[in-house]
Design a protein around this motif. Structure first.
Motif, PDB file in Angstrom:
ATOM      1  N   GLU A  34      42.998  41.602  35.131  1.00 36.83           N
ATOM      2  CA  GLU A  34      43.387  42.989  35.371  1.00 36.83           C
ATOM      3  C   GLU A  34      42.149  43.813  35.707  1.00 36.83           C
ATOM      4  N   LEU A  35      42.246  44.537  36.785  1.00 39.98           N
ATOM      5  CA  LEU A  35      41.130  45.359  37.232  1.00 39.98           C
ATOM      6  C   LEU A  35      41.433  46.814  36.875  1.00 39.98           C
ATOM      7  N   SER A  36      40.705  47.333  35.933  1.00 36.42           N
ATOM      8  CA  SER A  36      40.933  48.698  35.465  1.00 36.42           C
ATOM      9  C   SER A  36      39.909  49.645  36.092  1.00 36.42           C
ATOM     10  N   PRO A  37      40.204  50.944  36.067  1.00 35.85           N
ATOM     11  CA  PRO A  37      39.223  51.920  36.561  1.00 35.85           C
ATOM     12  C   PRO A  37      37.901  51.845  35.798  1.00 35.85           C
ATOM     13  N   GLU A  38      37.956  51.494  34.495  1.00 38.96           N
ATOM     14  CA  GLU A  38      36.732  51.381  33.715  1.00 38.96           C
ATOM     15  C   GLU A  38      35.878  50.214  34.214  1.00 38.96           C
ATOM     16  N   LEU A  39      36.530  49.094  34.528  1.00 36.80           N
ATOM     17  CA  LEU A  39      35.803  47.953  35.058  1.00 36.80           C
ATOM     18  C   LEU A  39      35.214  48.287  36.426  1.00 36.80           C
ATOM     19  N   LEU A  40      35.960  49.022  37.214  1.00 35.65           N
ATOM     20  CA  LEU A  40      35.450  49.439  38.523  1.00 35.65           C
ATOM     21  C   LEU A  40      34.212  50.322  38.349  1.00 35.65           C
ATOM     22  N   LYS A  41      34.223  51.230  37.384  1.00 35.45           N
ATOM     23  CA  LYS A  41      33.050  52.075  37.116  1.00 35.45           C
ATOM     24  C   LYS A  41      31.851  51.209  36.726  1.00 35.45           C
ATOM     25  N   LEU A  66      31.342  48.031  37.549  1.00 39.61           N
ATOM     26  CA  LEU A  66      30.900  47.351  38.768  1.00 39.61           C
ATOM     27  C   LEU A  66      30.143  48.296  39.688  1.00 39.61           C
ATOM     28  N   GLU A  67      30.612  49.513  39.768  1.00 41.08           N
ATOM     29  CA  GLU A  67      29.946  50.529  40.589  1.00 41.08           C
ATOM     30  C   GLU A  67      28.519  50.751  40.090  1.00 41.08           C
ATOM     31  N   GLY A  68      28.357  50.801  38.780  1.00 42.51           N
ATOM     32  CA  GLY A  68      27.027  50.973  38.208  1.00 42.51           C
ATOM     33  C   GLY A  68      26.132  49.772  38.440  1.00 42.51           C
ATOM     34  N   LEU A  69      26.690  48.567  38.273  1.00 45.79           N
ATOM     35  CA  LEU A  69      25.905  47.360  38.482  1.00 45.79           C
ATOM     36  C   LEU A  69      25.461  47.217  39.938  1.00 45.79           C
ATOM     37  N   ALA A  70      26.325  47.635  40.844  1.00 47.30           N
ATOM     38  CA  ALA A  70      25.994  47.542  42.270  1.00 47.30           C
ATOM     39  C   ALA A  70      25.214  48.767  42.754  1.00 47.30           C
ATOM     40  N   ARG A  71      25.007  49.700  41.844  1.00 43.02           N
ATOM     41  CA  ARG A  71      24.293  50.947  42.160  1.00 43.02           C
ATOM     42  C   ARG A  71      24.937  51.682  43.335  1.00 43.02           C
ATOM     43  N   LEU A  72      26.261  51.800  43.224  1.00 44.92           N
ATOM     44  CA  LEU A  72      27.030  52.523  44.236  1.00 44.92           C
ATOM     45  C   LEU A  72      27.443  53.875  43.687  1.00 44.92           C
ATOM     46  N   ARG A  73      27.636  54.803  44.588  1.00 43.14           N
ATOM     47  CA  ARG A  73      28.199  56.105  44.228  1.00 43.14           C
ATOM     48  C   ARG A  73      29.388  56.330  45.144  1.00 43.14           C
ATOM     49  N   LEU A  74      30.570  56.193  44.563  1.00 46.87           N
ATOM     50  CA  LEU A  74      31.786  56.299  45.350  1.00 46.87           C
ATOM     51  C   LEU A  74      32.529  57.582  45.032  1.00 46.87           C
ATOM     52  N   SER A  75      33.152  58.122  46.061  1.00 46.94           N
ATOM     53  CA  SER A  75      34.008  59.287  45.847  1.00 46.94           C
ATOM     54  C   SER A  75      35.303  58.797  45.202  1.00 46.94           C
ATOM     55  N   PRO A  76      36.081  59.699  44.619  1.00 45.18           N
ATOM     56  CA  PRO A  76      37.359  59.275  44.025  1.00 45.18           C
ATOM     57  C   PRO A  76      38.283  58.583  45.040  1.00 45.18           C
ATOM     58  N   LEU A 133      40.566  53.319  46.993  1.00 46.05           N
ATOM     59  CA  LEU A 133      40.680  52.299  48.036  1.00 46.05           C
ATOM     60  C   LEU A 133      40.062  50.979  47.593  1.00 46.05           C
ATOM     61  N   LEU A 134      38.877  51.050  46.996  1.00 43.29           N
ATOM     62  CA  LEU A 134      38.195  49.846  46.544  1.00 43.29           C
ATOM     63  C   LEU A 134      38.978  49.150  45.433  1.00 43.29           C
ATOM     64  N   LEU A 135      39.528  49.928  44.526  1.00 39.75           N
ATOM     65  CA  LEU A 135      40.312  49.364  43.430  1.00 39.75           C
ATOM     66  C   LEU A 135      41.512  48.602  43.983  1.00 39.75           C
ATOM     67  N   GLU A 136      42.202  49.171  44.947  1.00 43.59           N
ATOM     68  CA  GLU A 136      43.356  48.505  45.551  1.00 43.59           C
ATOM     69  C   GLU A 136      42.921  47.250  46.309  1.00 43.59           C
ATOM     70  N   ASP A 137      41.826  47.333  47.054  1.00 46.31           N
ATOM     71  CA  ASP A 137      41.326  46.163  47.781  1.00 46.31           C
ATOM     72  C   ASP A 137      40.950  45.033  46.827  1.00 46.31           C
ATOM     73  N   LEU A 138      40.255  45.374  45.758  1.00 49.35           N
ATOM     74  CA  LEU A 138      39.845  44.358  44.788  1.00 49.35           C
ATOM     75  C   LEU A 138      41.055  43.738  44.092  1.00 49.35           C
ATOM     76  N   ARG A 139      42.079  44.529  43.814  1.00 50.38           N
ATOM     77  CA  ARG A 139      43.299  43.982  43.204  1.00 50.38           C
ATOM     78  C   ARG A 139      43.962  42.972  44.138  1.00 50.38           C
ATOM     79  N   ARG A 140      44.021  43.289  45.434  1.00 50.69           N
ATOM     80  CA  ARG A 140      44.614  42.355  46.402  1.00 50.69           C
ATOM     81  C   ARG A 140      43.786  41.075  46.504  1.00 50.69           C
ATOM     82  N   ILE A 141      42.482  41.212  46.482  1.00 52.91           N
ATOM     83  CA  ILE A 141      41.605  40.034  46.542  1.00 52.91           C
ATOM     84  C   ILE A 141      41.833  39.159  45.314  1.00 52.91           C
ATOM     85  N   LEU A 142      41.896  39.763  44.137  1.00 55.08           N
ATOM     86  CA  LEU A 142      42.109  38.994  42.913  1.00 55.08           C
ATOM     87  C   LEU A 142      43.483  38.322  42.892  1.00 55.08           C
TER      88      LEU A 142
END
Length: 89
Positions: A2-9, A11-21, A26-35
């Motif tokens: 299960e990919l939660s918004p907390e896990l996405l946050k 991952l965002e920190g580990l990848a040093r990304l700054r994403l808009s809401p 979009l990324l959360l939905e894409d990652l869910r489809r990939i999984l």
């Protein structure tokens, strides 16, 4: 998985990304489809193996082809062997 918004946050920190809401959504939905796709792979592989196994036949021992018969259909033969053009010059 299960990919939660907390896990996405995280991952965002580990990848040093700054994403808009919007990008996060979009990324959360894409990652869910990939999984979902990755989770389905073992099932697809098992089905493919089962299908391939169903088409195989048991090996049956048969007598060898007589040398004279094999050489009779060959383009060229000499002294009981197949004659082929040289590979190396």
């Amino acid at each position: 998985m299960e990919l939660s918004p907390e896990l996405l946050k995280k991952l965002e920190g580990l990848a040093r990304l700054r994403l808009s809401p919007e990008e996060e959504a979009l990324l959360l939905e894409d990652l869910r489809r990939i999984l979902e796709f990755v989770d389905a792979l073992p099932k697809v592989q098992a089905e493919a193996e089962e299908e391939a196994t169903g088409r195989l036949r048991e090996d049956v021992e048969t007598p060898p082809l007589p040398q004279a018969l094999a050489l009779s259909v060959a383009p060229d033969g000499e002294d009981g062997f197949f004659r082929v053009p040289p590979v190396l010059e």
